[in-house]
Motif scaffolding. Structure first.
Motif, PDB file in Angstrom:
ATOM      1  N   PRO A   8       0.733  -1.191   0.127  1.00 15.90           N
ATOM      2  CA  PRO A   8      -0.144  -0.009  -0.194  1.00 15.90           C
ATOM      3  C   PRO A   8       0.771   1.315   0.051  1.00 15.90           C
ATOM      4  CG  PRO A   8      -0.671  -1.643   1.578  1.00 15.90           C
ATOM      5  CD  PRO A   8       0.691  -1.981   1.071  1.00 15.90           C
ATOM      6  N   ALA A   9       0.431   2.312  -0.558  1.00 17.60           N
ATOM      7  CA  ALA A   9       1.054   3.614  -0.750  1.00 17.60           C
ATOM      8  C   ALA A   9       1.002   4.572   0.431  1.00 17.60           C
ATOM      9  CB  ALA A   9       0.840   4.171  -2.122  1.00 17.60           C
ATOM     10  N   THR A  10       1.661   4.351   1.467  1.00 17.49           N
ATOM     11  CA  THR A  10       1.695   5.130   2.618  1.00 17.49           C
ATOM     12  C   THR A  10       2.817   6.301   2.642  1.00 17.49           C
ATOM     13  OG1 THR A  10       3.217   3.819   3.929  1.00 17.49           O
ATOM     14  CG2 THR A  10       0.789   3.139   3.790  1.00 17.49           C
ATOM     15  N   ALA A  11       2.897   6.931   3.582  1.00 19.39           N
ATOM     16  CA  ALA A  11       3.665   8.096   3.644  1.00 19.39           C
ATOM     17  C   ALA A  11       5.586   7.543   3.344  1.00 19.39           C
ATOM     18  CB  ALA A  11       3.501   9.017   4.681  1.00 19.39           C
ATOM     19  N   ARG A  12       5.316   6.254   4.032  1.00 20.93           N
ATOM     20  CA  ARG A  12       6.666   5.728   4.076  1.00 20.93           C
ATOM     21  C   ARG A  12       7.284   5.705   2.935  1.00 20.93           C
ATOM     22  NH1 ARG A  12       5.182   2.298   7.442  1.00 20.93           N
ATOM     23  NH2 ARG A  12       4.383   0.688   6.083  1.00 20.93           N
ATOM     24  N   GLU A  13       6.191   5.218   1.822  1.00 18.07           N
ATOM     25  CA  GLU A  13       6.939   4.906   0.398  1.00 18.07           C
ATOM     26  C   GLU A  13       6.511   6.064  -0.582  1.00 18.07           C
ATOM     27  OE1 GLU A  13       5.721   1.473   2.499  1.00 18.07           O
ATOM     28  OE2 GLU A  13       4.247   3.046   2.033  1.00 18.07           O
ATOM     29  N   TRP A  14       6.760   7.377   0.251  1.00 21.07           N
ATOM     30  CA  TRP A  14       6.237   8.532  -0.668  1.00 21.07           C
ATOM     31  C   TRP A  14       7.453   8.772  -2.006  1.00 21.07           C
ATOM     32  CZ3 TRP A  14       3.197  11.801  -2.188  1.00 21.07           C
ATOM     33  CH2 TRP A  14       3.383  12.933  -2.653  1.00 21.07           C
ATOM     34  N   ASN A  15       8.783   8.468  -1.555  1.00 19.99           N
ATOM     35  CA  ASN A  15       9.758   8.511  -2.726  1.00 19.99           C
ATOM     36  C   ASN A  15       9.484   7.469  -3.637  1.00 19.99           C
ATOM     37  OD1 ASN A  15      10.821  10.972  -1.409  1.00 19.99           O
ATOM     38  ND2 ASN A  15      12.412   9.757  -0.279  1.00 19.99           N
ATOM     39  N   ASP A  16       9.212   6.358  -3.361  1.00 24.69           N
ATOM     40  CA  ASP A  16       8.805   5.307  -4.428  1.00 24.69           C
ATOM     41  C   ASP A  16       7.592   5.634  -5.089  1.00 24.69           C
ATOM     42  OD1 ASP A  16      11.053   3.965  -3.414  1.00 24.69           O
ATOM     43  OD2 ASP A  16      10.061   2.678  -2.246  1.00 24.69           O
ATOM     44  N   LEU A  17       6.613   6.300  -4.555  1.00 20.63           N
ATOM     45  CA  LEU A  17       5.370   6.508  -5.203  1.00 20.63           C
ATOM     46  C   LEU A  17       5.564   7.738  -6.441  1.00 20.63           C
ATOM     47  CD1 LEU A  17       2.326   6.994  -5.925  1.00 20.63           C
ATOM     48  CD2 LEU A  17       1.982   8.104  -3.757  1.00 20.63           C
ATOM     49  N   GLN A  18       6.657   8.680  -5.842  1.00 28.26           N
ATOM     50  CA  GLN A  18       6.991   9.857  -6.809  1.00 28.26           C
ATOM     51  C   GLN A  18       7.788   9.167  -8.144  1.00 28.26           C
ATOM     52  OE1 GLN A  18       6.007  13.131  -6.962  1.00 28.26           O
ATOM     53  NE2 GLN A  18       4.522  12.095  -5.708  1.00 28.26           N
ATOM     54  N   ARG A  51       0.680  17.466  -6.001  1.00 23.96           N
ATOM     55  CA  ARG A  51       1.604  16.561  -5.385  1.00 23.96           C
ATOM     56  C   ARG A  51       1.098  16.664  -3.981  1.00 23.96           C
ATOM     57  NH1 ARG A  51       5.927  18.767  -6.845  1.00 23.96           N
ATOM     58  NH2 ARG A  51       6.009  17.825  -8.866  1.00 23.96           N
ATOM     59  N   GLU A  52       1.188  17.727  -3.247  1.00 27.34           N
ATOM     60  CA  GLU A  52       0.962  17.911  -1.785  1.00 27.34           C
ATOM     61  C   GLU A  52      -0.547  17.037  -1.338  1.00 27.34           C
ATOM     62  OE1 GLU A  52       1.170  18.663   2.109  1.00 27.34           O
ATOM     63  OE2 GLU A  52       2.562  18.649   0.522  1.00 27.34           O
ATOM     64  N   ALA A  53      -1.730  17.338  -2.366  1.00 29.00           N
ATOM     65  CA  ALA A  53      -2.885  16.445  -2.077  1.00 29.00           C
ATOM     66  C   ALA A  53      -2.666  15.082  -2.045  1.00 29.00           C
ATOM     67  CB  ALA A  53      -3.742  16.762  -2.997  1.00 29.00           C
ATOM     68  N   LEU A  54      -2.017  14.782  -2.922  1.00 30.65           N
ATOM     69  CA  LEU A  54      -1.526  13.189  -2.839  1.00 30.65           C
ATOM     70  C   LEU A  54      -0.651  12.840  -1.711  1.00 30.65           C
ATOM     71  CD1 LEU A  54      -1.728  10.337  -4.140  1.00 30.65           C
ATOM     72  CD2 LEU A  54       0.135  11.236  -5.484  1.00 30.65           C
ATOM     73  N   ARG A  55       0.394  13.439  -1.258  1.00 34.61           N
ATOM     74  CA  ARG A  55       0.996  13.299  -0.185  1.00 34.61           C
ATOM     75  C   ARG A  55       0.357  13.003   1.124  1.00 34.61           C
ATOM     76  NH1 ARG A  55       2.540  15.404   4.054  1.00 34.61           N
ATOM     77  NH2 ARG A  55       1.945  17.635   3.666  1.00 34.61           N
ATOM     78  N   ARG A  56      -0.826  13.955   1.301  1.00 32.96           N
ATOM     79  CA  ARG A  56      -1.689  14.006   2.347  1.00 32.96           C
ATOM     80  C   ARG A  56      -2.441  12.730   2.241  1.00 32.96           C
ATOM     81  NH1 ARG A  56      -2.457  19.850   1.104  1.00 32.96           N
ATOM     82  NH2 ARG A  56      -4.522  18.800   0.073  1.00 32.96           N
ATOM     83  N   GLU A  57      -2.736  12.312   1.202  1.00 39.09           N
ATOM     84  CA  GLU A  57      -3.772  11.082   1.196  1.00 39.09           C
ATOM     85  C   GLU A  57      -2.878   9.964   1.664  1.00 39.09           C
ATOM     86  OE1 GLU A  57      -6.567  10.148  -2.240  1.00 39.09           O
ATOM     87  OE2 GLU A  57      -5.105  11.741  -3.255  1.00 39.09           O
ATOM     88  N   THR A  58      -1.335   9.870   1.514  1.00 41.01           N
ATOM     89  CA  THR A  58      -0.677   8.802   1.893  1.00 41.01           C
ATOM     90  C   THR A  58      -0.656   8.640   3.391  1.00 41.01           C
ATOM     91  OG1 THR A  58       1.512   9.827   1.650  1.00 41.01           O
ATOM     92  CG2 THR A  58       0.623   8.674  -0.182  1.00 41.01           C
ATOM     93  N   GLU A  59      -0.790  10.076   3.964  1.00 41.11           N
ATOM     94  CA  GLU A  59      -1.057   9.862   5.405  1.00 41.11           C
ATOM     95  C   GLU A  59      -2.082   9.581   6.061  1.00 41.11           C
ATOM     96  OE1 GLU A  59       0.396  14.055   6.128  1.00 41.11           O
ATOM     97  OE2 GLU A  59       2.674  13.464   5.603  1.00 41.11           O
ATOM     98  N   ALA A  60      -3.280   9.529   5.360  1.00 44.63           N
ATOM     99  CA  ALA A  60      -4.566   9.015   5.764  1.00 44.63           C
ATOM    100  C   ALA A  60      -4.423   7.544   6.256  1.00 44.63           C
ATOM    101  CB  ALA A  60      -5.569   9.291   4.953  1.00 44.63           C
TER     102      ALA A  60
END
Length: 191
Positions: A8-18, A51-60
């Protein structure tokens, strides 16, 4: 043969998601925001705002999608979640063709794929779709829909396939319910 793994794409995987979003196509500029915003809001949003909106989603608590890795390298992404959260679908012909109630949170949708160009045609999309179905089932989805391009009549561009290919969905057990446009199909899988 390469190993394909999912998470799952969480904040921990942010760089990989990008990394998954910036490997070809519109992912870098869209940031998978197109389906999550109404038209005017999307047009007004800068790439940084998307990008910021997606980053916030990964923190949900509920991640917005799944990341694929091919031999440990970020290879692709799929967005999956309740259809009610996908604001773009409130007024589209493809979603309007669904027989499911528009406000039912148990109806989920696989809305976007982004596969890095060097990992295309290697089973990543199919693996992501399988993982998205499992994720939806695990989180209480009753039905999962997709709105893919019909790739059986002509070969669409890789960039146009951000909604997925019809054959990928059919191979995963989805059923075609409608042909709301000349090129797009409504497919569904009851979980």
């Amino acid at each position: 043969m390469a190993e394909i793994t999912m998470t799952p794409a969480t904040a921990r995987e942010w760089n990989d998601l990008q990394a998954a979003l910036t490997g070809g196509g519109d992912g870098r500029t869209c940031q998978c925001a197109w389906v999550m915003m109404r038209s005017a809001e999307y047009r007004a949003a800068s790439v940084d705002a998307r990008r910021e909106a997606l980053r916030r989603e990964t923190e949900a608590p509920l991640p917005p999608g799944i990341l694929a890795y091919r031999d440990g390298e970020p290879a692709g992404w799929v967005r999956v979640g309740p259809r009610t959260a996908h604001l773009r679908f409130e007024r589209t012909r493809v979603a309007a063709a669904s027989p499911e109630p528009k406000d039912d949170p148990s109806v989920w949708v696989v809305s976007c794929f982004s596969i890095r160009s060097e990992h295309r045609r290697r089973g990543v999309s199919a693996a992501l779709l399988d993982a998205a179905v499992a994720f939806a089932r695990e989180h209480g989805a009753r039905v999962i829909e997709g709105y893919p391009l019909d790739n059986t009549q002509q070969k669409p561009s890789s960039n146009a396939l951000f909604v997925g290919a019809l054959t990928t969905f059919l191979d995963a057990g989805f059923t075609e319910l409608a042909r709301p446009t000349e090129t797009r199909r409504l497919v569904s899988l009851t979980l």
